[in-house]
Design a protein around this motif. Sequence first.
Motif: not given
Length: 342
Positions: A51-64
Amino acid sequence: MSKRPKPYAISVAPMMDWTDRHFRYFLRLITKRTLLYTEMVTTGAILRGDKHRHLAFHQTESPIALQLGGDHPEHLSECARIGEEYGYSEINLNVGCPSDKVQEGNFGACLMGTPERVAECVAAMDSATRIPITVKCRIGIPGKDRLEDLSDFIRIVSDAGAKRITVHARIAILEGLSPAQNRTVPPLRYEDVYEIKRSYPDLLIELNGGIKTLDSASDHLSRVDGVMIGRAAYENPFLFANADRIFFGETDSPKTRREVFDSMAEYVTKRTEEGEKPSRILRHLLGAFHEVRGARLYRRLLTEKMHRNPEPRLLQDALRFIPSEYLDQRLEKEISRIGSVL
């Protein structure tokens, strides 16, 4: 417990193999305010996979927004809860993908045939989270392709808790067409989406399908609440250079292409040091200079070397083929007639 999502005039569509975290990071260097989506992630991938591979993202990507694929209310509610824990702004249910593989799992566009099932899924996700639940659907499927069918679907799903519904203004042909053909062959029916907005004025209705320019998006925004751009965003990401100023009232000037690529070079270096394959990032940059002098040589160098443990300066070396006046051009244009749209 229904949570109304924030209104976003413009968003970038969820696209399999394209809108991964690396491309989203790239887009965030161009537009800070446009709503971004993950690729569709199935409930099975989250509950039984990494799940981490599928769900992790960089905080700067928000709003997402996290887009989920599935048809089991309990599984979807658990995945929505996990998505909220990861920090996603909202959760979106895929009711629009027509691929054979998705149909075999009984989700995507085929769910438009059972709006009550979609409602069960939306209600389960809505009760499990404190963030908005939204739906992305088609205008219909064979046998349920009338405006009346779409209106019934919207009513049932919105009553369950979905307060933004993105409608791809083509029906989904479930047999005989590939997913790519389903994006181009069925005719666009924008008027049906406009009518849905007129019929459901309190819902946020977003239009998707065939929109390739910000000018076109602005035209649609006089009739709907939001516009989602898909393939054009990937083929020409700098299309969004003025999106923050046009649609969100930002006053800062856009970055130059060179500034964007300097940041991407740093990102490639950092992620490579963390163990990521450079090709997984650089592949998203191959089309950044569509029809620009030197673009073919730029693409050739990246293509030839990005799979071979490339040097850290590969991206800068490729940029030498792009004219400096193009790289350093401030991505601005005069904004007119926008006040009447927003």
